[in-house]
Scaffold this motif. Structure first.
Motif, PDB file in Angstrom:
ATOM      1  N   SER A   1       0.850  -1.190   0.000  1.00  0.00           N
ATOM      2  CA  SER A   1       0.000   0.000   0.000  1.00  0.00           C
ATOM      3  C   SER A   1       0.888   1.243   0.000  1.00  0.00           C
ATOM      4  O   SER A   1       2.091   1.165   0.291  1.00  0.00           O
ATOM      5  CB  SER A   1      -0.911   0.010   1.230  1.00  0.00           C
ATOM      6  N   LEU A   2       0.287   2.393  -0.275  1.00  0.00           N
ATOM      7  CA  LEU A   2       1.045   3.640  -0.201  1.00  0.00           C
ATOM      8  C   LEU A   2       1.586   3.855   1.204  1.00  0.00           C
ATOM      9  O   LEU A   2       2.725   4.306   1.380  1.00  0.00           O
ATOM     10  CB  LEU A   2       0.172   4.824  -0.626  1.00  0.00           C
ATOM     11  N   ARG A   3       0.806   3.518   2.207  1.00  0.00           N
ATOM     12  CA  ARG A   3       1.253   3.663   3.596  1.00  0.00           C
ATOM     13  C   ARG A   3       2.469   2.753   3.868  1.00  0.00           C
ATOM     14  O   ARG A   3       3.423   3.161   4.530  1.00  0.00           O
ATOM     15  CB  ARG A   3       0.121   3.333   4.562  1.00  0.00           C
TER      16      ARG A   3
ATOM     17  N   VAL B   1       4.359   7.464  -6.962  1.00  0.00           N
ATOM     18  CA  VAL B   1       3.593   6.345  -7.503  1.00  0.00           C
ATOM     19  C   VAL B   1       2.645   6.837  -8.595  1.00  0.00           C
ATOM     20  O   VAL B   1       2.453   6.160  -9.617  1.00  0.00           O
ATOM     21  CB  VAL B   1       2.840   5.593  -6.379  1.00  0.00           C
ATOM     22  N   GLY B   2       2.069   8.034  -8.412  1.00  0.00           N
ATOM     23  CA  GLY B   2       1.199   8.609  -9.443  1.00  0.00           C
ATOM     24  C   GLY B   2       1.925   8.751 -10.772  1.00  0.00           C
ATOM     25  O   GLY B   2       1.374   8.424 -11.833  1.00  0.00           O
ATOM     26  N   ALA B   3       3.149   9.241 -10.727  1.00  0.00           N
ATOM     27  CA  ALA B   3       3.953   9.373 -11.953  1.00  0.00           C
ATOM     28  C   ALA B   3       4.226   7.990 -12.556  1.00  0.00           C
ATOM     29  O   ALA B   3       4.180   7.815 -13.781  1.00  0.00           O
ATOM     30  CB  ALA B   3       5.261  10.093 -11.652  1.00  0.00           C
ATOM     31  N   MET B   4       4.482   7.010 -11.699  1.00  0.00           N
ATOM     32  CA  MET B   4       4.749   5.650 -12.181  1.00  0.00           C
ATOM     33  C   MET B   4       3.497   5.017 -12.781  1.00  0.00           C
ATOM     34  O   MET B   4       3.589   4.257 -13.749  1.00  0.00           O
ATOM     35  CB  MET B   4       5.307   4.796 -11.042  1.00  0.00           C
ATOM     36  N   LEU B   5       2.329   5.327 -12.223  1.00  0.00           N
ATOM     37  CA  LEU B   5       1.069   4.833 -12.789  1.00  0.00           C
ATOM     38  C   LEU B   5       0.879   5.378 -14.201  1.00  0.00           C
ATOM     39  O   LEU B   5       0.491   4.634 -15.118  1.00  0.00           O
ATOM     40  CB  LEU B   5      -0.115   5.230 -11.908  1.00  0.00           C
ATOM     41  N   LYS B   6       1.168   6.663 -14.406  1.00  0.00           N
ATOM     42  CA  LYS B   6       1.036   7.284 -15.729  1.00  0.00           C
ATOM     43  C   LYS B   6       1.976   6.647 -16.748  1.00  0.00           C
ATOM     44  O   LYS B   6       1.644   6.554 -17.924  1.00  0.00           O
ATOM     45  CB  LYS B   6       1.295   8.787 -15.645  1.00  0.00           C
TER      46      LYS B   6
ATOM     47  N   ARG C   1      -2.441  -0.442  -9.591  1.00  0.00           N
ATOM     48  CA  ARG C   1      -3.121  -0.627  -8.311  1.00  0.00           C
ATOM     49  C   ARG C   1      -3.901  -1.941  -8.392  1.00  0.00           C
ATOM     50  O   ARG C   1      -4.544  -2.228  -9.390  1.00  0.00           O
ATOM     51  CB  ARG C   1      -4.065   0.534  -8.014  1.00  0.00           C
ATOM     52  N   VAL C   2      -3.833  -2.696  -7.298  1.00  0.00           N
ATOM     53  CA  VAL C   2      -4.524  -3.985  -7.233  1.00  0.00           C
ATOM     54  C   VAL C   2      -5.214  -4.104  -5.880  1.00  0.00           C
ATOM     55  O   VAL C   2      -4.806  -3.461  -4.913  1.00  0.00           O
ATOM     56  CB  VAL C   2      -3.540  -5.168  -7.433  1.00  0.00           C
ATOM     57  N   PRO C   3      -6.271  -4.932  -5.807  1.00  0.00           N
ATOM     58  CA  PRO C   3      -6.895  -5.159  -4.502  1.00  0.00           C
ATOM     59  C   PRO C   3      -5.903  -5.813  -3.542  1.00  0.00           C
ATOM     60  O   PRO C   3      -4.991  -6.529  -3.956  1.00  0.00           O
ATOM     61  CB  PRO C   3      -8.045  -6.119  -4.813  1.00  0.00           C
ATOM     62  N   ASP C   4      -6.104  -5.551  -2.265  1.00  0.00           N
ATOM     63  CA  ASP C   4      -5.270  -6.169  -1.233  1.00  0.00           C
ATOM     64  C   ASP C   4      -5.494  -7.675  -1.279  1.00  0.00           C
ATOM     65  O   ASP C   4      -6.611  -8.145  -1.109  1.00  0.00           O
ATOM     66  CB  ASP C   4      -5.646  -5.607   0.136  1.00  0.00           C
TER      67      ASP C   4
ATOM     68  N   VAL D   1      -8.948  -3.097   2.952  1.00  0.00           N
ATOM     69  CA  VAL D   1      -9.643  -2.046   2.214  1.00  0.00           C
ATOM     70  C   VAL D   1      -8.700  -1.305   1.266  1.00  0.00           C
ATOM     71  O   VAL D   1      -9.064  -0.979   0.140  1.00  0.00           O
ATOM     72  CB  VAL D   1     -10.298  -1.045   3.203  1.00  0.00           C
ATOM     73  N   ALA D   2      -7.492  -1.010   1.729  1.00  0.00           N
ATOM     74  CA  ALA D   2      -6.546  -0.224   0.930  1.00  0.00           C
ATOM     75  C   ALA D   2      -6.098  -1.006  -0.301  1.00  0.00           C
ATOM     76  O   ALA D   2      -5.812  -2.200  -0.224  1.00  0.00           O
ATOM     77  CB  ALA D   2      -5.333   0.142   1.778  1.00  0.00           C
ATOM     78  N   ARG D   3      -6.050  -0.293  -1.422  1.00  0.00           N
ATOM     79  CA  ARG D   3      -5.507  -0.915  -2.629  1.00  0.00           C
ATOM     80  C   ARG D   3      -3.985  -0.938  -2.501  1.00  0.00           C
ATOM     81  O   ARG D   3      -3.397  -0.147  -1.784  1.00  0.00           O
ATOM     82  CB  ARG D   3      -5.973  -0.161  -3.850  1.00  0.00           C
ATOM     83  N   LYS D   4      -3.404  -1.877  -3.195  1.00  0.00           N
ATOM     84  CA  LYS D   4      -1.952  -2.035  -3.136  1.00  0.00           C
ATOM     85  C   LYS D   4      -1.361  -1.693  -4.503  1.00  0.00           C
ATOM     86  O   LYS D   4      -2.076  -1.576  -5.497  1.00  0.00           O
ATOM     87  CB  LYS D   4      -1.598  -3.468  -2.745  1.00  0.00           C
ATOM     88  N   VAL D   5      -0.060  -1.555  -4.521  1.00  0.00           N
ATOM     89  CA  VAL D   5       0.669  -1.231  -5.746  1.00  0.00           C
ATOM     90  C   VAL D   5       1.591  -2.399  -6.061  1.00  0.00           C
ATOM     91  O   VAL D   5       2.260  -2.932  -5.175  1.00  0.00           O
ATOM     92  CB  VAL D   5       1.499   0.060  -5.546  1.00  0.00           C
ATOM     93  N   ARG D   6       1.601  -2.770  -7.333  1.00  0.00           N
ATOM     94  CA  ARG D   6       2.568  -3.786  -7.769  1.00  0.00           C
ATOM     95  C   ARG D   6       3.142  -3.377  -9.117  1.00  0.00           C
ATOM     96  O   ARG D   6       2.535  -2.601  -9.865  1.00  0.00           O
ATOM     97  CB  ARG D   6       1.941  -5.170  -7.836  1.00  0.00           C
ATOM     98  N   ALA D   7       4.299  -3.902  -9.418  1.00  0.00           N
ATOM     99  CA  ALA D   7       4.963  -3.601 -10.687  1.00  0.00           C
ATOM    100  C   ALA D   7       4.210  -4.260 -11.831  1.00  0.00           C
ATOM    101  O   ALA D   7       3.688  -5.369 -11.696  1.00  0.00           O
ATOM    102  CB  ALA D   7       6.405  -4.097 -10.651  1.00  0.00           C
ATOM    103  N   THR D   8       4.163  -3.573 -12.957  1.00  0.00           N
ATOM    104  CA  THR D   8       3.613  -4.152 -14.180  1.00  0.00           C
ATOM    105  C   THR D   8       4.737  -4.859 -14.926  1.00  0.00           C
ATOM    106  O   THR D   8       5.917  -4.749 -14.554  1.00  0.00           O
ATOM    107  CB  THR D   8       3.047  -3.048 -15.089  1.00  0.00           C
ATOM    108  N   ALA D   9       4.392  -5.547 -15.987  1.00  0.00           N
ATOM    109  CA  ALA D   9       5.418  -6.175 -16.828  1.00  0.00           C
ATOM    110  C   ALA D   9       6.365  -5.103 -17.377  1.00  0.00           C
ATOM    111  O   ALA D   9       7.584  -5.310 -17.436  1.00  0.00           O
ATOM    112  CB  ALA D   9       4.772  -6.971 -17.958  1.00  0.00           C
ATOM    113  N   THR D  10       5.822  -3.944 -17.751  1.00  0.00           N
ATOM    114  CA  THR D  10       6.647  -2.833 -18.238  1.00  0.00           C
ATOM    115  C   THR D  10       7.608  -2.357 -17.152  1.00  0.00           C
ATOM    116  O   THR D  10       8.791  -2.125 -17.413  1.00  0.00           O
ATOM    117  CB  THR D  10       5.751  -1.660 -18.697  1.00  0.00           C
TER     118      THR D  10
END
Length: 161
Positions: free
Chosen positions: A56-58, A75-80, A86-89, A94-103
């Protein structure tokens, strides 16, 4: 050249001096050399995500000891750039989590290889014992920092156990 008095030439002062230089060299080589795909924050965040489940961001904020707004912006810049998503926990939180994409994983791998090639060029004429000893001492130094800051960093599984 002016005489500024005696130089404090102890192992500790030499260590402080050399650590100052290594941070200078590290930043200079990644900023000026072509071929790197990621900025420093993206590289570090992707490196951290590579070592664990999605965070999560936290959790990222705690890992990097940065304000959550700073992590959110990075993370916002990385999302763009589609480096992360962002993926479900996975644990149902409740908090969404962040994971790396293939890119993101591909860019990280490319930058890690580029960094390894640069470091390899620096230590090309070192014997294996010296490389191993520097690695051991750097690991010991980093673990001491992590202990003092009460912020351990995960490490990849070692193959030389």
């Amino acid at each position: 050249m002016s005489d500024s008095g005696p130089v404090d030439d102890t192992p500790f002062t030499r260590l402080v001096f050399e650590l100052n230089l290594i941070s200078r060299h590290s930043l200079a080589t990644t900023r000026r050399r072509p071929g790197f795909l990621l900025d420093r924050s993206a590289f570090l965040i992707l490196t951290r995500l590579e070592l664990s489940e999605p965070l999560s961001l936290r959790e990222l904020s705690a890992a990097f000891q940065l304000d959550i707004s700073t992590i959110n912006r990075q993370v916002g810049a990385m999302l763009k750039q589609e480096l992360v998503e962002r993926v479900p926990d996975p644990d149902g939180g409740v908090a969404r989590k962040v994971r790396a994409t293939a890119t993101g994983r591909a860019a990280l791998t490319a930058d890690q290889e580029h960094r390894a090639a640069g470091i390899g060029a620096v230590v090309a004429d070192w014997d294996a014992h010296d490389v191993s000893e520097l690695s051991r001492l750097m690991r010991k130094f980093n673990r001491s920092v992590e202990r003092i800051e009460e912020n351990p960093w995960p490490r990849p599984q070692r193959t030389d156990s």
